[in-house]
Write an enzyme that holds these catalytic residues in place. Sequence first.
Site, short mmCIF file in Angstrom:
data_model
loop_
_atom_site.label_atom_id
_atom_site.label_comp_id
_atom_site.label_asym_id
_atom_site.label_seq_id
_atom_site.Cartn_x
_atom_site.Cartn_y
_atom_site.Cartn_z
N GLU A 207 9.54 29.54 -13.21
CA GLU A 207 9.11 28.15 -12.99
C GLU A 207 7.91 28.04 -12.05
O GLU A 207 8.02 27.53 -10.94
CB GLU A 207 10.28 27.30 -12.49
CG GLU A 207 11.39 27.16 -13.50
CD GLU A 207 12.36 26.02 -13.18
OE1 GLU A 207 12.18 25.32 -12.18
OE2 GLU A 207 13.31 25.83 -13.98
N GLU A 395 17.12 29.17 -18.90
CA GLU A 395 18.04 28.32 -18.10
C GLU A 395 18.34 27.05 -18.87
O GLU A 395 17.46 26.48 -19.52
CB GLU A 395 17.41 27.90 -16.76
CG GLU A 395 17.37 28.96 -15.71
CD GLU A 395 16.76 28.48 -14.39
OE1 GLU A 395 16.87 27.28 -14.08
OE2 GLU A 395 16.19 29.32 -13.69
C1 FCB Z 1 15.78 25.31 -11.89
C2 FCB Z 1 15.70 26.54 -11.02
C3 FCB Z 1 17.05 27.12 -10.68
C4 FCB Z 1 18.07 26.05 -10.39
C5 FCB Z 1 18.10 25.02 -11.48
C6 FCB Z 1 19.11 23.93 -11.31
O1 FCB Z 1 14.63 24.55 -11.75
O2 FCB Z 1 14.92 27.54 -11.64
O3 FCB Z 1 16.89 28.02 -9.62
O4 FCB Z 1 17.87 25.50 -9.15
O5 FCB Z 1 16.83 24.44 -11.61
#
Ligand code: FCB
Length: 489
Positions: A207, A395
């Site tokens: 990210e 994610e």
């Molecule tokens: C993302 C992050 C991760 C976590 C989630 C909820 O943006 O990469 O570390 O905090 O959100």
Amino acid sequence: MLNTFSRRTLARLIGGSAAALSFPRVGLAAEEASASLPDSAETARTFPNDFLWGSATASYQVEGAVHEAGRGPSIWDTFSHTPGKTFNGDTGDVADDFFHRYKEDIQIMKELGLKTFRFSVAWSRVFPSGTGTPNPQGLDFYHHMVDALLEAGIQPFCTLYHWDLPQTLQDKGGWENRDTAKAFADYAGYTAGKLSDKVSHFMTLNEMSTFVEVGNLEGRHAPGLKLDAKRLAQLNHYVVLGHGLALQAIRSKTKHGTKVGLAENIRITAPVVESKEHIEAAHKAVREENAMYLTVVLEGRYTELYLKRLGADAPKFTAEEMKIIGSPMDFVGINVYQPEFVRADHSEKGYAIVPSPSSYPHMLSPWLKVGPEGLYWGPKLVHDVWGVKEMYITENGASSDDQLTPEGAVYDTDRVMFLRNYLTQLQRAVSQGVPVKGYFLWSLLDNFEWADGYEKRFGIVYVDFATQKRTPKLSAEFYKKVIQANAVC
Ligand code: FCB
């Protein structure tokens, strides 16, 4: 609402220890229900046989043990120990104590049927001061953890940077200093080289957009800076350069066949209505909205509109740097939480972002709007616009107001709702040939949620932070079932 039977059963099933984690069938009611479930190939929401089901974590959010085995301080140690920066003054000093408890947690993963696990390496464990002499003890931890994963039949995916920059490098300007990009490449190449006998997939940065903007523009995350537009654009440029240099370093230090990509929470520009004009607008929007992150990495150039918009604040760059930034990747990881909705319009950009009304539903974290379509349009746009051939959802997950009942159960029905709807959209994409090869649920365990400390829980396994006891939630049962069925259920 769950009936009494289910509540009791779940309390019994979920309340047990990690080792006893199992979700047997729950009697007559479930038998009858399953008899009516669709099972034909046409109606079942199935995934390809080799689909990789996993979960994701990050070093500072789970490991703890911040002073052990020679680890140096990172910007998140400094930031979380600065009064007023995190909820309740929470820090990652102990977190999930994963550093000591990884074997128990891998056992939980195994019981759930996970096929893969995404973790990140803490740079300051391997190079306590960011550069210079490596600390073998730091790397040993990852070797042992990866060995335990492999022994459990779980494929490791490794992220090299999930925001915990060594503090010594921040002291020299952090990502504003071009040397940080070079230092990152040296660390990434070294670490991947050491692990590549056991790990086949590496991600450079997690990210970029979050750590650039939330950390260096808004100041809500480490290092807590509020840079002006010009300095931010130059920092952003060194971040994407760091990705490119690291990718090249990893390639040169790892064996043939090692795959390298990144994990980016792209702005997902979903068409507000699935009509031709709005879909075309979504295509334009995805390039422009990610111009300084995924777009520049995939295209090796900044878009004209981006440079025009920044004007005198645009970053300085060389042709050689742009070539490095655009080095071909083997896969793209995207972190999917929620989409932006876009519509066609007659502006120069050709699209507009549609604002959300205040009634738009969100999960416990106010930023987490419920938008299952994001898990369709995210990978679909990346595939359709850039022709990416291998993707992972690195994610996806949700925060809930998890309450442990006196019987020791957590009925996170909203998280189950969230996951079921998102996975349905992922299945839609995959069934149309969008090449998503795996999915990493965020997260296995409740953990240190950055500025939100331990207040916002994202795990499918509840963690009592006072005792470190793990309790699988209802969503763990749901996910186990999805993995078993290889289908949304
Ligand atoms: C993302 C992050 C991760 C976590 C989630 C909820 O943006 O990469 O570390 O905090 O959100």
